[in-house]
Design an enzyme around this catalytic site. Structure first.
Site, PDB file in Angstrom:
ATOM      1  N   ILE A 337       0.841  -1.206   0.000  1.00 45.89           N
ATOM      2  CA  ILE A 337       0.000   0.000   0.000  1.00 45.89           C
ATOM      3  C   ILE A 337       0.878   1.259   0.000  1.00 45.89           C
ATOM      4  O   ILE A 337       0.549   2.262  -0.633  1.00 45.89           O
ATOM      5  CB  ILE A 337      -0.961  -0.027   1.227  1.00 45.89           C
ATOM      6  CG1 ILE A 337      -2.043  -1.088   1.001  1.00 45.89           C
ATOM      7  CG2 ILE A 337      -1.583   1.349   1.487  1.00 45.89           C
ATOM      8  CD1 ILE A 337      -2.924  -1.386   2.210  1.00 45.89           C
ATOM      9  N   GLU A 363      10.316 -20.255  18.586  1.00 41.93           N
ATOM     10  CA  GLU A 363       9.404 -20.947  19.527  1.00 41.93           C
ATOM     11  C   GLU A 363       8.581 -22.020  18.813  1.00 41.93           C
ATOM     12  O   GLU A 363       7.397 -22.217  19.078  1.00 41.93           O
ATOM     13  CB  GLU A 363       8.556 -19.945  20.301  1.00 41.93           C
ATOM     14  CG  GLU A 363       9.466 -19.113  21.177  1.00 41.93           C
ATOM     15  CD  GLU A 363       8.858 -18.555  22.424  1.00 41.93           C
ATOM     16  OE1 GLU A 363       7.922 -19.177  22.956  1.00 41.93           O
ATOM     17  OE2 GLU A 363       9.351 -17.516  22.866  1.00 41.93           O
TER      18      GLU A 363
HETATM   19  N1  CAA Z   1       3.545 -30.472  27.643  1.00 41.16           N
HETATM   20  C1  CAA Z   1       3.970 -31.470  28.467  1.00 41.16           C
HETATM   21  N2  CAA Z   1       4.586 -32.592  28.007  1.00 41.16           N
HETATM   22  C2  CAA Z   1       4.753 -32.706  26.682  1.00 41.16           C
HETATM   23  C3  CAA Z   1       4.321 -31.725  25.768  1.00 41.16           C
HETATM   24  C4  CAA Z   1       3.683 -30.571  26.307  1.00 41.16           C
HETATM   25  N3  CAA Z   1       3.263 -29.590  25.515  1.00 41.16           N
HETATM   26  N4  CAA Z   1       4.630 -32.104  24.512  1.00 41.16           N
HETATM   27  C5  CAA Z   1       5.237 -33.298  24.620  1.00 41.16           C
HETATM   28  N5  CAA Z   1       5.306 -33.667  25.931  1.00 41.16           N
HETATM   29  C6  CAA Z   1       5.839 -34.901  26.477  1.00 41.16           C
HETATM   30  C7  CAA Z   1       5.137 -36.078  25.836  1.00 41.16           C
HETATM   31  O1  CAA Z   1       3.949 -36.391  26.520  1.00 41.16           O
HETATM   32  C8  CAA Z   1       6.181 -37.163  25.935  1.00 41.16           C
HETATM   33  O2  CAA Z   1       6.147 -37.703  27.231  1.00 41.16           O
HETATM   34  P1  CAA Z   1       5.957 -39.306  27.419  1.00 41.16           P
HETATM   35  O3  CAA Z   1       7.142 -39.910  26.704  1.00 41.16           O
HETATM   36  O4  CAA Z   1       5.977 -39.480  28.887  1.00 41.16           O
HETATM   37  O5  CAA Z   1       4.649 -39.623  26.774  1.00 41.16           O
HETATM   38  C9  CAA Z   1       7.498 -36.412  25.808  1.00 41.16           C
HETATM   39  O6  CAA Z   1       7.223 -35.034  26.118  1.00 41.16           O
HETATM   40  C10 CAA Z   1       8.073 -36.508  24.409  1.00 41.16           C
HETATM   41  O7  CAA Z   1       7.098 -36.005  23.531  1.00 41.16           O
HETATM   42  P2  CAA Z   1       7.147 -36.307  21.965  1.00 41.16           P
HETATM   43  O8  CAA Z   1       7.407 -37.768  21.757  1.00 41.16           O
HETATM   44  O9  CAA Z   1       5.938 -35.695  21.354  1.00 41.16           O
HETATM   45  O10 CAA Z   1       8.462 -35.516  21.550  1.00 41.16           O
HETATM   46  P3  CAA Z   1       9.129 -35.338  20.122  1.00 41.16           P
HETATM   47  O11 CAA Z   1      10.574 -35.609  20.262  1.00 41.16           O
HETATM   48  O12 CAA Z   1       8.350 -36.082  19.070  1.00 41.16           O
HETATM   49  O13 CAA Z   1       8.997 -33.767  19.872  1.00 41.16           O
HETATM   50  C11 CAA Z   1       7.945 -31.703  19.220  1.00 41.16           C
HETATM   51  C12 CAA Z   1       7.793 -33.087  19.854  1.00 41.16           C
HETATM   52  C13 CAA Z   1       6.574 -31.061  19.392  1.00 41.16           C
HETATM   53  C14 CAA Z   1       8.313 -31.745  17.762  1.00 41.16           C
HETATM   54  C15 CAA Z   1       9.007 -30.894  20.020  1.00 41.16           C
HETATM   55  O14 CAA Z   1      10.305 -31.384  19.788  1.00 41.16           O
HETATM   56  C16 CAA Z   1       8.976 -29.425  19.698  1.00 41.16           C
HETATM   57  O15 CAA Z   1       8.147 -28.672  20.234  1.00 41.16           O
HETATM   58  N6  CAA Z   1       9.930 -28.935  18.836  1.00 41.16           N
HETATM   59  C17 CAA Z   1      10.052 -27.518  18.578  1.00 41.16           C
HETATM   60  C18 CAA Z   1      11.067 -26.925  19.496  1.00 41.16           C
HETATM   61  C19 CAA Z   1      10.875 -25.465  19.696  1.00 41.16           C
HETATM   62  O16 CAA Z   1       9.759 -24.950  19.746  1.00 41.16           O
HETATM   63  N7  CAA Z   1      11.979 -24.751  19.891  1.00 41.16           N
HETATM   64  C20 CAA Z   1      11.901 -23.368  20.186  1.00 41.16           C
HETATM   65  C21 CAA Z   1      13.144 -22.937  20.877  1.00 41.16           C
HETATM   66  S1  CAA Z   1      12.918 -21.596  21.969  1.00 41.16           S
HETATM   67  C22 CAA Z   1      12.875 -20.212  21.017  1.00 41.16           C
HETATM   68  O17 CAA Z   1      12.736 -20.239  19.827  1.00 41.16           O
HETATM   69  C23 CAA Z   1      12.927 -18.985  21.834  1.00 41.16           C
HETATM   70  C24 CAA Z   1      13.148 -17.711  21.125  1.00 41.16           C
HETATM   71  O18 CAA Z   1      14.046 -17.537  20.349  1.00 41.16           O
HETATM   72  C25 CAA Z   1      12.290 -16.560  21.474  1.00 41.16           C
END
Ligand code: CAA
Length: 383
Positions: A337, A363
């Site tokens: 715009i 995040e």
């Molecule tokens: N709350 C509580 N527990 C959780 C959960 C949640 N939201 N999500 C998963 N868990 C638990 C699961 O229940 C599981 O527990 P059990 O084994 O007892 O059942 C355990 O954690 C493992 O879970 P997953 O098998 O689902 O884990 P995964 O390895 O497949 O990963 C994922 C899942 C969602 C992909 C995760 O790795 C993820 O969120 N990745 C993205 C990382 C991220 O967001 N990074 C950001 C960095 S910080 C940042 O960016 C800050 C900044 O600069 C401002």
């Protein structure tokens, strides 16, 4: 779930908007160009009680709710997305895990100064080989008497090296995946803890981002946060809340860009009338305003669920994904715009355009948000 803002929410919005307009807007371009951290702004926010908005008064916080916190990040980001993320990373990533999982001693020692704005917080999860796959953490913490010995690197850490307190994730039991990860509170200044040079970023340049380097850092046993092996769950639960902050940041950046575009479109005359009166621009503005309203509903609704202590991880992922996706569309339209003048340095839309991009990445990338949302709908997909 619906949301509603109260008179108190709107008073807080007004106070933060006035502060952002008076104290941040005049220096926003300078901070951006010089990649300069706004120490005075952060100090002033602490004095106003805004560095601990959702935390209890007994721990130095303002005792307000998650919508108040989202409004604060939104209003700061409406003027400067970098200042918005300083507050967001400090509050929901650097302070929340201590509030939710800390012992009474840890809260007294670390949460109170964080919430009072006397120290700044950060969160060390991401590593070169553990980005979206946060469970691939390679930083290690080995117990040695009264201390853990921390070794490894964390990259892309918001608020480093300015922050004083870091919640850091490290493997304490190798070979058992996410259940072998633990969380620690680590202080700047400890021997062996150093930083890389701050990154030279595309946007949010008033916030600092740097690498954390741990070389045989002695972390006292009492700085283990929660139980050994609970770290991954602490990180995931922290990110559930953090995503409300990033959604609010995206919304604020987009709102700022939209307001500039609306003003410009009403003033800019082409073909004998303001461009806002021409359908192609009027329709763009209509779409932008609608997207902003939808994003605001999603964010405040997720925040309300957090305040009510009902599970909100799916809703915060939806809010973060949607708000950041539409933020890119809104800043793009806002720049369009403005035409050629929006492409110039010093124009706020040019800065908003650059600041918005990171919100679809950090995040949890928006691809990861979709993984989280889809898992809540259809179950976890096989790896
Ligand atoms: N709350 C509580 N527990 C959780 C959960 C949640 N939201 N999500 C998963 N868990 C638990 C699961 O229940 C599981 O527990 P059990 O084994 O007892 O059942 C355990 O954690 C493992 O879970 P997953 O098998 O689902 O884990 P995964 O390895 O497949 O990963 C994922 C899942 C969602 C992909 C995760 O790795 C993820 O969120 N990745 C993205 C990382 C991220 O967001 N990074 C950001 C960095 S910080 C940042 O960016 C800050 C900044 O600069 C401002």
């Amino acid at each position: 779930m619906l949301y509603s803002t109260t008179k108190e929410h709107e008073e807080l919005r007004k106070a933060i908007r006035e502060f952002a307009e008076a104290e941040v807007k005049p220096i926003a371009f300078q901070l951006d160009q010089n990649n300069e951290f706004p120490h005075d702004v952060v100090k002033a926010m602490g004095e106003r009680g805004w560095m601990g908005i959702p935390y209890a008064k007994e721990y130095g916080g303002a005792g307000l709710d998650a919508i108040s916190y989202a409004i604060a990040v939104e209003e700061l980001s409406r003027v400067d997305g970098g200042v918005g993320v300083i507050l967001s990373a400090h509050t929901s990533l650097g302070s929340y895990p201590i509030e939710a999982f800390g012992t009474e001693e840890q809260k007294k020692k670390y949460l109170i100064p964080l919430a009072e704005g006397k120290s700044i917080g950060a969160f060390g999860l991401t590593e070169p080989e553990a980005g979206s796959d946060a469970g691939g953490t390679q930083t290690v913490a080995e117990l040695d008497g009264d201390h853990y010995i921390l070794n490894g690197n964390k990259i892309f850490i918001t608020n480093a090296p300015e922050a004083d307190t870091y919640v850091v994730f490290a493997v304490t039991t190798p070979g058992i995946g996410t259940k072998g990860i633990s969380a620690f509170i680590v202080e700047k200044g400890w021997e062996g803890f150093s930083f890389g040079d701050p990154y030279d970023k595309l946007g949010i340049r008033s916030s600092k981002t740097a690498e954390l380097i741990f070389d045989n850092v002695k972390v006292p046993k009492e700085n283990l946060l929660g139980q050994e092996g609970q770290g991954f769950r602490i990180a995931m639960q922290t990110l559930d809340g953090g995503r409300i902050g990033i959604a609010a940041q995206a919304l604020g950046i987009a709102q700022g860009a939209y307001e500039h575009a609306l003003k410009y479109a009403k003033e800019r005359i082409q073909f004998g009338k303001p461009i806002a009166q021409q359908q192609s621009i009027g329709f763009k503005l209509a779409d932008m305003a609608t997207k902003l309203r939808a994003a605001r509903f999603l964010i405040y609704s997720a925040a309300e669920m957090k305040t009510l202590h009902v599970p909100y991880g799916t809703e915060s992922a939806m809010a973060k994904m949607y708000a950041s996706d539409i933020a890119l569309e809104v800043v793009n339209d806002a720049l369009q715009i403005h035409g050629g003048s929006g492409y110039l340095k010093g124009m706020e839309v040019e800065r908003f355009y650059r600041d918005a991009k990171i919100t679809t990445i950090y995040e949890g990338t928006n691809e990861i948000q979709r993984v989280v949302i889809a898992a809540s709908l259809v179950g976890k997909m096989p790896k």
